[in-house]
Design a protein around this motif. Structure first.
Motif, short mmCIF file in Angstrom:
data_model
loop_
_atom_site.label_atom_id
_atom_site.label_comp_id
_atom_site.label_asym_id
_atom_site.label_seq_id
_atom_site.Cartn_x
_atom_site.Cartn_y
_atom_site.Cartn_z
N GLN A 264 0.84 -1.20 0.00
CA GLN A 264 0.00 0.00 0.00
C GLN A 264 0.88 1.26 0.00
O GLN A 264 0.62 2.21 -0.76
N ALA A 265 1.88 1.26 0.85
CA ALA A 265 2.77 2.42 0.93
C ALA A 265 3.48 2.67 -0.40
O ALA A 265 3.60 3.82 -0.85
N PHE A 266 3.91 1.60 -1.04
CA PHE A 266 4.64 1.72 -2.30
C PHE A 266 3.76 2.37 -3.37
O PHE A 266 4.21 3.29 -4.08
N GLU A 293 7.99 -1.22 -11.80
CA GLU A 293 7.36 -0.20 -10.96
C GLU A 293 8.39 0.47 -10.04
O GLU A 293 8.35 1.68 -9.82
N ILE A 294 9.31 -0.33 -9.52
CA ILE A 294 10.37 0.24 -8.68
C ILE A 294 11.20 1.22 -9.51
O ILE A 294 11.51 2.33 -9.08
N GLY A 298 10.75 5.86 -9.51
CA GLY A 298 11.84 6.67 -8.97
C GLY A 298 11.72 6.82 -7.47
O GLY A 298 11.14 6.00 -6.77
N GLY A 299 12.26 7.91 -6.97
CA GLY A 299 12.17 8.17 -5.54
C GLY A 299 13.03 7.23 -4.74
O GLY A 299 14.07 6.75 -5.19
N ALA A 300 12.58 6.92 -3.52
CA ALA A 300 13.41 6.15 -2.59
C ALA A 300 12.56 5.23 -1.76
O ALA A 300 11.47 5.58 -1.32
N LEU A 301 13.08 4.02 -1.54
CA LEU A 301 12.51 3.06 -0.60
C LEU A 301 13.52 2.93 0.53
O LEU A 301 14.63 2.44 0.32
N LYS A 302 13.15 3.36 1.71
CA LYS A 302 14.09 3.43 2.83
C LYS A 302 13.60 2.62 4.03
O LYS A 302 12.41 2.47 4.25
#
Length: 361
Positions: A264-266, A293-294, A298-302
């Motif tokens: 959900q967050a992703f 999708e990753i 773009g952006g960041a998964l932290k």
């Protein structure tokens, strides 16, 4: 001379906790004995009891604590007897590769006491997160003691030792929430609500609280959430996008630690947005996402370790904000209890009835 005090242990996986006598040795070099005044009942303690961290039983539970330094060992200069301190579980070493790169909040070699506290028969105890604070007095590394303003009550100050700092830091330190940002927080227990409070303090314009429990969503409003979503009743991703102009949130904090909520967050973040995982998963859980999708989002998964905090910097700052009336630590305290009430507090936590039960000694 070693002291014998009362403390709470988990003797075996899933077994009810026990109030027993604990032997606390005199502090050795670099160590301190702290008289615990208050300690929050954190979900991590329940993880230890259930064997979700490791199987190094018996555990001396408790880690979210504040108290007064009673004695220090040889070579200790940063704290002294009589100092009011918050205990931390990331006492930075200053010399590992993270510290030498100027990123001490990632310290890979944090300090713990060398000696072990024991049962009266000599059985060594494993202190939760290297602290073990469901006990009248505890032995820690002196670097685990962060001196703060003694005007703050221990019931509030101790919460910075884990959950509140983890949530606040997940939003502000790891997620980098800033003025005008949109934020969604999935999971509105103690950690999630601290992320909401931190986001509000950092100037976020839209703060969306997501949970399956209306009671927790009401708590979230009290900490400044501008919108709430019950994800049993509405699709969380769809609701977050709708509340952010169709785009998704700039920062999404996942404070549950489940594959379905992480997904959900992703999908609920904007393009080039940030997802922060601060909910603690169990070792068996896995998440599966399409690589396109990753890449495409773009952006960041932290991941957020202890809110990427530096206790010596962040604890005094947050105590100052609390004393100015800008950060409501008292709002996290649902009840105060005694050492004999911890098993009941775990049950209340299971049922979602409390943000924090706080043991007062």
């Amino acid at each position: 001379m070693p002291q014998t005090v009362q403390g709470v242990i988990a003797r075996a996986k899933g077994a009810a906790v026990e109030l027993v006598e604990i032997v606390v040795p005199d502090p050795g070099p670099g160590e301190a004995v702290v008289a615990v005044q208050a300690c929050g009942v954190c979900h991590t303690d329940l993880h230890y009891r259930e064997g979700g961290i490791n199987d190094d039983f018996p555990f001396l539970l408790g880690h979210e604590a504040a108290g007064v330094v009673e004695a220090v060992g040889e070579g200790v200069t940063d704290v002294a007897p009589g100092d009011f301190v918050i205990l931390n579980w990331r006492a930075v070493c200053g010399s590992c590769r993270a510290c030498l790169k100027g990123r001490p909040w990632y310290c890979f070699n944090t300090h713990n006491a060398t000696q072990r506290m024991t049962l009266t028969d000599g059985t060594e105890l494993s202190p939760a997160l290297g602290i073990g604070a469901f006990v009248e007095k505890t032995l820690v590394h002196a670097g685990q003691c962060t001196k703060v303003d003694p005007a703050a009550p221990a019931t509030a100050a101790g919460l910075l030792g884990c959950g509140v700092m983890a949530g606040f830091g997940a939003a502000v330190n790891t997620g980098g929430v800033g003025r005008g940002d949109s934020v969604a927080v999935i999971g509105c227990g103690g950690v999630g609500n601290a992320a909401i409070a931190g986001s509000v303090l950092a100037g976020a314009s839209t703060v969306i609280a997501v949970d399956v429990d209306d009671r927790k969503l009401e708590w979230a409003k009290g900490f400044g959430a501008t919108h709430t979503v019950n994800s049993r009743e509405r699709d969380a991703v769809e609701a977050i996008r709708e509340l952010t102009g169709g785009f998704g949130a700039d920062v999404v904090v996942e404070a549950v630690g489940r594959p379905e909520t992480y997904e959900q967050a992703f999908y609920a973040r904007d393009l080039a947005g940030t997802v922060v995982l601060v909910g603690v998963p169990t070792p068996d859980l896995k998440v599966e996402l399409p690589m396109i999708e990753i890449f495409g989002r773009g952006g960041a998964l932290k991941s957020s370790w202890y809110g990427d905090c530096l206790p010596s910097r962040d604890f005094p700052m947050l105590i100052d904000l609390y004393r100015q009336g800008r950060f409501d630590l008292d709002g996290f305290v649902s009840e105060t209890i005694g050492l004999g009430d911890i098993e009941a507090a775990f049950e209340k936590m299971h049922r979602g009835e409390v943000l924090r039960s706080v043991v007062v000694l």
